[in-house]
Design an enzyme around this catalytic site. Structure first.
Site, PDB file in Angstrom:
ATOM      1  N   GLY A  10     123.325 -45.942  15.392  1.00 29.65           N
ATOM      2  CA  GLY A  10     122.086 -46.290  14.646  1.00 29.65           C
ATOM      3  C   GLY A  10     121.932 -44.867  13.514  1.00 29.65           C
ATOM      4  CG  PHE A  11     118.073 -43.417  10.693  1.00 22.54           C
ATOM      5  CD1 PHE A  11     118.887 -42.439   9.746  1.00 22.54           C
ATOM      6  CD2 PHE A  11     116.747 -42.777  10.761  1.00 22.54           C
ATOM      7  CE1 PHE A  11     118.166 -41.606   8.750  1.00 22.54           C
ATOM      8  CE2 PHE A  11     116.090 -41.836  10.073  1.00 22.54           C
ATOM      9  CZ  PHE A  11     116.897 -41.210   9.173  1.00 22.54           C
ATOM     10  CG  ASP A  54     130.064 -33.262  31.109  1.00 22.37           C
ATOM     11  OD1 ASP A  54     130.531 -33.218  32.249  1.00 22.37           O
ATOM     12  OD2 ASP A  54     130.767 -33.202  30.083  1.00 22.37           O
ATOM     13  CE1 TYR A 163     108.939 -46.806  18.796  1.00 22.40           C
ATOM     14  CE2 TYR A 163     107.259 -45.492  17.462  1.00 22.40           C
ATOM     15  CZ  TYR A 163     108.559 -45.574  18.159  1.00 22.40           C
ATOM     16  OH  TYR A 163     109.507 -44.640  17.750  1.00 22.40           O
ATOM     17  CG  ASN A 192     106.194 -39.608   9.556  1.00 21.39           C
ATOM     18  OD1 ASN A 192     105.518 -39.010  10.324  1.00 21.39           O
ATOM     19  ND2 ASN A 192     106.094 -40.845   9.085  1.00 21.39           N
TER      20      ASN A 192
END
Length: 333
Positions: A10-11, A54, A163, A192
């Site tokens: 992902g991002f 690990d 969220y 952000n």
């Protein structure tokens, strides 16, 4: 070090993988984008992925403000059930180091000062005030204007949407795992985050993504409220670097340690839209006065603890980061 990176395609996760590889570590990507069977909610798949590992960087999550409570079950499933499955499998596998992608949304509104009454935590803003263009929270005692400040890790939490609630629950699960196993957990409360590979124009993307996507369509970024909302925009490579240093942190066994992860430089949403549009070559942003219930007015990090204790410093400044982001590629998800 062999590190399992959930959400590693992902991002943010993909940048964490890059940072680990650059340091000579062995990151293992666990992400449904690459393999539909790599679902963090699947105990068998997670147990298999943890073999020989690990440490874990847990980036997989459903992000964004969402759609009220209509998608609450999806958030809880992906964020909280997924984290519960992960820490249970880590306990069984004997993996004792966890870095969690936390979020500044757990604070609710940021820190404010009233000139007459000192530190204040204003409640949620009402729809009537927002519709009338009264965006700034006021002192609940005297009704005067408040001055925003920096939020430290010891500030009370006040999650104000689904969220945010799931992100706080993830921290509680990580803390419970640490206490039960003697493991060490770090939650990096991201502010952000922006930068290359950000997903384009989805219902769950951040405001930087929406602005950048609009510019790519030759449309003006639409700035909600009056554009004066203060945020801490931190570059994704700096966030990835924070994950790397957190993996090496000498945290006490059996504990969860929390670090704000932001640039420390407040900028308004309007400033960000204007900087991004200028770097892209237009068109200029449009301030709409629209609003979303559940959004907070100002939230800016005090990231001095991360700097002092782990020696982390952000390297990409706001102006340079916006110039890069204006030309960077974005993801389709």
């Amino acid at each position: 070090m062999r590190v399992l990176v959930t959400g590693g395609a992902g991002f943010i996760g993909s940048h964490v993988v890059d940072a680990l590889r650059a340091r000579g570590d062995d990151p293992v990507v666990f992400d449904v984008r690459q393999d539909p069977a790599a679902d963090v909610r699947d105990p068998v798949a997670v147990a298999r992925a943890l073999v020989g590992v690990d440490a874990v960087c847990h980036q997989a999550a459903m992000v964004g403000l969402g759609n009220g409570v209509a998608d609450a079950a999806a958030y809880v499933s992906r964020n909280d059930l997924g984290t519960a499955v992960l820490v249970a499998a880590m306990a069984e596998a004997g993996v004792r180091r966890l870095v969690l992608a936390g979020s500044m949304v757990v604070y609710g509104e940021g820190r404010y000062e009233c000139s007459a009454h000192g530190a204040m935590r204003p409640g949620p803003r009402g729809a009537g005030d927002l519709a009338a263009g009264r965006f700034e929270p006021l002192c609940p005692v005297c009704g005067r204007g408040l001055a925003p400040g920096l939020v430290g890790e010891d500030a009370p939490v006040d999650p104000r949407n689904v969220y945010a609630t799931t992100k706080l629950a993830q921290e509680h699960l990580a803390a419970a795992w640490a206490r039960c196993t003697g493991g060490s957990a770090v939650s990096l409360r991201y502010h952000n985050v922006y930068g290359p590979r950000m997903p384009r124009d989805t219902p769950y993307a951040g405001v930087a993504s929406f602005f950048r996507s609009a510019l790519a369509r030759d449309e003006s970024p639409r700035v909600f409220e009056d554009g004066g909302q203060l945020r801490d925009f931190v570059h994704v490579r700096d966030v990835a670097a924070a994950n790397v240093v957190a993996l090496e942190a000498a945290c006490a066994p059996g504990t969860l340690t929390v670090y704000n992860t932001g640039s420390g430089e407040p900028h308004s949403v309007g400033d960000m839209a204007r900087a991004l549009a200028a770097a892209h070559g237009g068109p200029a942003p449009v301030v709409t006065g629209e609003f979303r219930l559940g959004d907070v007015r100002h939230i800016v990090a005090d990231s001095s603890r991360l700097r002092t204790e782990l020696g982390w410093l952000p390297e990409t400044g706001f102006d340079a980061g916006m110039r890069e982001f204006a030309a960077a590629g974005m993801r389709g998800d």
